[in-house]
Enzyme design. Structure first.
Site, mmCIF file in Angstrom:
data_model
loop_
_atom_site.group_PDB
_atom_site.id
_atom_site.type_symbol
_atom_site.label_atom_id
_atom_site.label_comp_id
_atom_site.label_asym_id
_atom_site.label_seq_id
_atom_site.Cartn_x
_atom_site.Cartn_y
_atom_site.Cartn_z
ATOM 1 N N ASP A 1 -1.662 10.646 -3.252
ATOM 2 C CA ASP A 1 -0.585 9.726 -3.615
ATOM 3 C C ASP A 1 0.112 10.175 -4.900
ATOM 4 O OD1 ASP A 1 -2.997 9.250 -4.891
ATOM 5 O OD2 ASP A 1 -3.006 7.086 -4.574
ATOM 6 N N GLY B 1 0.819 -1.217 0.000
ATOM 7 C CA GLY B 1 0.000 0.000 0.000
ATOM 8 C C GLY B 1 0.849 1.262 0.000
ATOM 9 N N ALA C 1 2.617 5.886 -8.293
ATOM 10 C CA ALA C 1 4.050 6.051 -8.611
ATOM 11 C C ALA C 1 4.332 5.610 -10.051
ATOM 12 C CB ALA C 1 4.909 5.262 -7.620
ATOM 13 N N SER D 1 1.874 2.150 -5.329
ATOM 14 C CA SER D 1 2.543 1.731 -6.563
ATOM 15 C C SER D 1 1.795 2.214 -7.812
ATOM 16 C CB SER D 1 2.723 0.216 -6.591
ATOM 17 O OG SER D 1 1.490 -0.420 -6.415
HETATM 18 O O1 PMV Z 1 -4.943 3.116 1.062
HETATM 19 P P1 PMV Z 1 -4.047 4.203 0.595
HETATM 20 O O2 PMV Z 1 -2.685 4.123 1.173
HETATM 21 O O3 PMV Z 1 -4.039 4.331 -0.879
HETATM 22 O O4 PMV Z 1 -4.645 5.554 1.180
HETATM 23 C C1 PMV Z 1 -5.960 5.957 0.923
HETATM 24 C C2 PMV Z 1 -6.194 7.311 1.524
HETATM 25 C C3 PMV Z 1 -7.609 7.799 1.412
HETATM 26 O O5 PMV Z 1 -7.667 9.091 2.008
HETATM 27 C C4 PMV Z 1 -8.558 6.890 2.177
HETATM 28 C C5 PMV Z 1 -8.082 7.873 -0.022
HETATM 29 C C6 PMV Z 1 -7.521 9.040 -0.816
HETATM 30 O O6 PMV Z 1 -7.488 8.929 -2.047
HETATM 31 O O7 PMV Z 1 -7.143 10.063 -0.229
#
Ligand code: PMV
Length: 296
Positions: free
Chosen positions: A135, A88, A94, A91
């Site tokens: 992300d 998690g 990225a 990837s």
């Molecule tokens: O599960 P991850 O590490 O991709 O994190 C998701 C984070 C959320 O806030 C729940 C969703 C988002 O896109 O911000």
């Protein structure tokens, strides 16, 4: 033959998961594990990506990039990764960002970081349908950033020597379904959920200050509060809760799950002299330590 290489880092959510989907801020940091993309000319479009489970992100990026910048998709695109997609660490975002950067270099197209973010976010949204883009921003900008939904604010924070111990719970989280679950919760328990969101917002704002001031005790306390709110939202798991508890008992300033919940990783902020005992405690609780450096 001309071969172009580019890369982008993975990420860890520090504060503000879930609320960031709804117009609130979060704080995310990049990690030193990266995804690499190589591009060279080919007779037709080919992908060689043995470590990428979901090729849609690469395919969609090439499709949207070539359409937008009117360039040929007759390329061979190879990818390599420092980390498994199971942790998690982001990837998908990225590999999306690394592909855009490689294509920009290959076709000598200069675009700003914000433009890379906008295209990357569009690609990710077209596949995942939900998500704040935190992300993608982390993969583009690196370091530690304060981020508001869709890139309305992307602010680099000067955070020095943040010492985290990261534990993988052994369960792969399904981010999209957990995000959708919170969507239903907003409808069913509106005032309770929005109250949690408001509290989370204050935590993120306070953490922005404590991180920059290297106030690790305060940052740890805020992590604990953030985790408690995520428990109230119903996204934590027993395993993540136990891993956080044992980390704190072993001397961490604080701990929380990181990301959507339902699995993936927890993070703990730890004084230098407690790193070993916190790592052992997490391992004894059934977690796996991720040896990644952060804020890179
Ligand atoms: O599960 P991850 O590490 O991709 O994190 C998701 C984070 C959320 O806030 C729940 C969703 C988002 O896109 O911000």
């Amino acid at each position: 033959m001309l071969k172009i290489k580019s890369s982008a880092p993975g990420k860890l959510m520090l504060f503000g998961e879930h609320v960031v989907v709804y117009g609130y801020p979060c704080i995310v940091t990049s990690v030193d594990s990266r995804i690499y993309v190589e591009v060279e000319k080919e007779k037709k479009f080919k992908i060689d990506a043995p470590q990428v489970k979901d090729l849609r992100f690469v395919e969609e990026t090439v499709k949207q990039f070539c359409k937008k910048y009117k360039v040929s998709s007759k390329i061979l695109l190879k990818t390599y990764s420092d980390f498994s997609s199971k942790f998690g660490l982001g990837s998908s975002s990225a590999v999306t960002v690394a592909t855009i950067k490689a294509l920009c270099k290959f076709y000598k197209i200069e675009i700003s970081k914000k433009e890379i973010f906008d295209l990357g976010y569009k690609v990710v949204l077209s596949i995942q349908k939900v998500g704040s883009g935190f992300d993608v921003a982390s993969a583009v900008f690196g370091g530690t950033i304060y981020f508001v939904t869709g890139g309305k604010i992307i602010e680099s924070l000067s955070v020095k020597n943040l010492s985290l111990v990261i534990g993988y719970s052994g369960v792969k989280a399904d981010t999209t379904s957990i995000v959708n679950k919170i969507g239903s919760k907003i409808k069913d328990q509106r005032s309770k959920t929005l109250n949690i969101f408001e509290n989370m917002k204050h935590i993120v704002e306070e953490a922005k200050v404590s991180l920059v001031n290297s106030d690790w005790e305060k940052t740890g306390e805020l992590m604990n509060q953030n985790h408690k709110l995520l428990q109230e939202l119903g996204v934590s798991t027993e395993k993540l809760d136990v891993m956080c508890q044992v980390a704190i008992s072993a001397g961490a300033y604080g701990a929380k799950l990181s990301g959507a919940g339902g699995g993936d990783c927890m993070i703990s902020i730890v004084p230098e002299n407690k790193t070993k005992s916190v790592k052992s405690a997490i391992i004894n609780a059934g977690g796996e330590i991720l040896n990644v450096k952060i804020n890179i």
